[in-house]
Design an enzyme around this catalytic site. Sequence first.
Site, PDB file in Angstrom:
ATOM      1  N   GLU A   1      52.556  44.549  39.181  1.00 33.35           N
ATOM      2  CA  GLU A   1      54.443  44.961  39.695  1.00 33.35           C
ATOM      3  C   GLU A   1      54.776  45.202  40.785  1.00 33.35           C
ATOM      4  O   GLU A   1      56.094  45.028  41.482  1.00 33.35           O
ATOM      5  CB  GLU A   1      54.190  46.085  38.460  1.00 33.35           C
ATOM      6  CG  GLU A   1      55.784  46.757  38.593  1.00 33.35           C
ATOM      7  CD  GLU A   1      56.630  46.102  38.298  1.00 33.35           C
ATOM      8  OE1 GLU A   1      56.408  45.800  36.749  1.00 33.35           O
ATOM      9  OE2 GLU A   1      56.841  45.246  38.200  1.00 33.35           O
TER      10      GLU A   1
ATOM     11  N   GLY B   1      57.260  49.351  59.277  1.00 38.71           N
ATOM     12  CA  GLY B   1      56.066  49.386  58.099  1.00 38.71           C
ATOM     13  C   GLY B   1      56.687  48.210  56.964  1.00 38.71           C
ATOM     14  O   GLY B   1      56.432  48.507  55.942  1.00 38.71           O
TER      15      GLY B   1
ATOM     16  N   GLU C   1      55.688  41.842  57.229  1.00 34.86           N
ATOM     17  CA  GLU C   1      53.529  41.855  56.949  1.00 34.86           C
ATOM     18  C   GLU C   1      52.866  41.535  58.623  1.00 34.86           C
ATOM     19  O   GLU C   1      53.488  41.582  59.391  1.00 34.86           O
ATOM     20  CB  GLU C   1      53.655  39.945  56.254  1.00 34.86           C
ATOM     21  CG  GLU C   1      54.428  39.589  55.200  1.00 34.86           C
ATOM     22  CD  GLU C   1      53.678  40.349  53.896  1.00 34.86           C
ATOM     23  OE1 GLU C   1      52.283  40.411  53.956  1.00 34.86           O
ATOM     24  OE2 GLU C   1      53.926  41.322  53.658  1.00 34.86           O
TER      25      GLU C   1
ATOM     26  N   LYS D   1      56.255  35.297  46.351  1.00 34.74           N
ATOM     27  CA  LYS D   1      56.823  35.908  45.161  1.00 34.74           C
ATOM     28  C   LYS D   1      57.380  35.590  44.254  1.00 34.74           C
ATOM     29  O   LYS D   1      57.819  35.755  42.674  1.00 34.74           O
ATOM     30  CB  LYS D   1      57.875  37.251  45.465  1.00 34.74           C
ATOM     31  CG  LYS D   1      57.248  38.267  46.432  1.00 34.74           C
ATOM     32  CD  LYS D   1      57.949  39.122  47.352  1.00 34.74           C
ATOM     33  CE  LYS D   1      57.288  39.924  47.862  1.00 34.74           C
ATOM     34  NZ  LYS D   1      58.155  41.027  48.976  1.00 34.74           N
TER      35      LYS D   1
ATOM     36  N   GLY E   1      57.630  49.244  52.215  1.00 40.81           N
ATOM     37  CA  GLY E   1      56.934  50.214  53.087  1.00 40.81           C
ATOM     38  C   GLY E   1      55.705  50.413  52.044  1.00 40.81           C
ATOM     39  O   GLY E   1      55.754  50.542  50.851  1.00 40.81           O
TER      40      GLY E   1
END
Length: 408
Positions: free
Chosen positions: A124, A182, A185, A200, A298
């Site tokens: 998920e 943050g 990548e 994705k 994040g």
Amino acid sequence: MTKIAVMGHGVVGSGTVELFLRNRDMINRKNKLDLELGYILDIRDFPGLPYSDKFTKSIDDILNDDDVKIVAEVMGGLKYAYGFVKQCLEHGKSVVTSNKELVAEKGAELLKTAKEHGCNFLFEASTGGAIPIIRPLHRCLAGNDITAVAGILNGTTNFILTKMINENMQLDEALSLAQRLGYAEKDPTADIEGHDACRKICILSSLVFGRHVYPKWVYCEGITKITAEDVRYADAWGGAVKLIGFVKKLPDGKILPEVRPAFVCRANQLSYIDDVFNGIMVYGDGFDQVMFYGRGAGKFPTASAVLGDIIDAAKMKSTSVSQTWEDSADNSFIEDHLDAEISMYVRMDGAKREDIESIFNTPEFLSCENAPENEIAFITPKMQERLIDEKLGECGGNVLGRIMVLDL
Ligand code: HSE
């Protein structure tokens, strides 16, 4: 007691451990579970943390402890993650992961391994950060013929585009800020060149259409060519430029997955999704459209999805039959993007308006304040992308910008 192990103590790994320890009692009480943190695998030392005694540098500690039933892989990349995950599954331990690359490249194989060993491979957190999207697709919406999925799937590029539009930041400046926060990548090329969003959309496409869609088969274009001028024309046209990952089912049964910047009109809610947020629209015959929205990147948003999968894995008695897909031997079920019919925004200089008008037959010309005199911008009628490219070659002049118009 059921022990969990966390592989990787980076941004997402530390978030997962912290969120778990913060909410452990509530999680166990509400779900009637007895989860406990067993190990954290990392080659680095982390002295002084309240859970420093949980660190190990050896995967064998996890593999050989029969109380470890669930392993969270939050290391990223393929190099170590693939082998470690495979071994965990082969030992009958369910694995949950936030690793898009792993699922997009090895998903079919790892799902098969999980099935063979009676455990689960859940992901998920790999798409949309905190947004529930994997489970809704194969559970809540399972009764529908899903015809398309389109989303803003990368928080970093959406953050960058938003800063470029609203605060006149340059791409590099906005990227540095995203890295400090943050979101980005380790190698930000994966964000700005669209590879992260591509992984994705591969995961979502594979899940929805039941066959593994590998990233190498998907047309992928990032945001590096987007200019402030194009952004202003999008605004004047009545929309916004967004990096969109989409897949749609075509009448002949093929699918068209792509990642590319797009002009998104204001009638589409995706045009309003700003900053690090992600938004995913799903289209299907029973429900028309539903939108999923939230923090797509994040530390804690991603940890939230990892933890959700850990809890689900702990409750599942057998391998999920719906969260899966088959491997694909070839890409014959994927349409060549150049054959698909689209409208395109084009910005040119050195071409004549009358030539463009006759070559494209009723393009929609756009105007924008303070545009240079020799610049022409227009939206082409809908036609095959390869035809648009041929016609642009006939116009003379230079193409300064060309961006697909989203139309699903
Ligand atoms: N770099 C990714 C993003 C992280 O910005 O969306 C979440 O996958």
